[in-house]
Design an enzyme around this catalytic site. Sequence first.
Site, short mmCIF file in Angstrom:
data_model
loop_
_atom_site.label_atom_id
_atom_site.label_comp_id
_atom_site.label_asym_id
_atom_site.label_seq_id
_atom_site.Cartn_x
_atom_site.Cartn_y
_atom_site.Cartn_z
CG HIS A 80 -1.78 1.19 1.33
ND1 HIS A 80 -3.01 1.24 0.70
CD2 HIS A 80 -1.63 2.38 1.95
CE1 HIS A 80 -3.58 2.41 0.95
NE2 HIS A 80 -2.75 3.12 1.70
CG ASP A 159 -12.24 3.87 5.33
OD1 ASP A 159 -11.79 4.74 6.09
OD2 ASP A 159 -11.85 3.74 4.15
NE ARG A 166 -10.60 10.93 8.20
CZ ARG A 166 -9.68 10.08 7.75
NH1 ARG A 166 -10.02 8.87 7.38
NH2 ARG A 166 -8.42 10.44 7.68
CB SER A 181 -8.88 5.27 7.09
OG SER A 181 -9.08 5.23 5.73
CE LYS A 185 -8.91 2.25 2.71
NZ LYS A 185 -9.25 3.62 2.85
#
Length: 405
Positions: A80, A159, A166, A181, A185
């Site tokens: 990620h 989320d 947000r 968050s 995920k």
Amino acid sequence: MFVEIIDKVRRKEILSKEEIELFLQGYMNGSVQEYQMSAFLMAICCNGLSKEEVFAFVECYLQSGIQLSFSQEEFLVDKHSTGGVGDKTTLILAPIVAALDIPVIKMSGRGLGLTGGTIDKLESIPGYQVERNLEEIKQQVFQIGLVVCSATDEITPLDKKTYALRDVTGTVSSIPLIAISIMSKKIAGGAKKFVFDMKYGEGAFLKEKEEAEHLASLMLEIANQYHCQADFIYSDMSHPLGNAVGNRLEVLEAISVLKGDEKGELYEKCVLLASHMVALSKKCSLKEAEKQVKEVLESRKAFEKFKEWISYQGGKLELLQIEDPKISYVAPFSGTIRKIHAKEIAMVSKELGAGRDSLFDEIDPSSGVYLHVKEGDHVQKGQILMDLYTAKKEIPKIDFCFEID
Ligand code: URA
């Protein structure tokens, strides 16, 4: 009751697991109003959360949707990136790792604002199908060992709902909220091993390295809580990664790295990230992993895997063409390139049509910029610094992209 919970966060008191569950479930089922959630998030932004509160949040996020599990769980490794300008590393890493017989299941998102999204890049390949249901994902991984698709709505819907709020309430930058968050995920996606590319600098979400380190330490605590392994790499994103910024241009650049035609910073970064993924999955040393990564690049096995993957998902690489650039931006005087500002480059690329302000905006897959120079290069007056690709008539102002002296 909900107001009391908000007030407790304002007073910097620790919430119980039950209070967090009550509030977050209330937000999902509509009994907590958007304005109450906004106040709650802002209080968290200002006062933070304890480690136990963070864990309780992650659990609620996970419970709000489905959690995937795969038979190859032991080997699966996910990567990620916290997002940066010109970051096309997933397109290169996924086939490298899959060519080494490590299954890759990657769910990605679209770009918003100044950062690009892997899904937009893949969709710029004519025919590429980004939607995959769970059965299709499992079948594709079984057959070719690699799938990259858009994240299903069934994963951490809490989320999704919270992130949208947000985004419009100035509460994105809270480190605990970002950690919750991202990690919820990733954990829901089914892998147990992760490599995180933590970007910092003007072209990234987090401006300072210390912020990236702080975020990483919280993400690691969450990973440990769920018996997951996580490795963190830090990348300075004050200049773009590679030469291309813009979806189809970035796919073409990824192909040249996979073919061995490009060996600069982007190549080095991909070798580093892929080596960490391979070392985690195969439980081998980083040195051994790097050797294997370089081998599949040199033998073109990674490029062959890339072609197999794209064609399996419907993409037609033979149609991946780009028109000539609309104009070239040239050096106004001779000198040395001291700085290439990632944020300014991303803004220009977005204005040319490559990015969006809202998730409903259309993007032009062929637009963007291609840099012909890097920091430290000496240039002559009139030399091309960057090509601009767009179907638009108006060209944005590009005065602040380069510092030359
Ligand atoms: N990326 C995410 O997925 N979530 C955040 O909160 C920030 C960046």
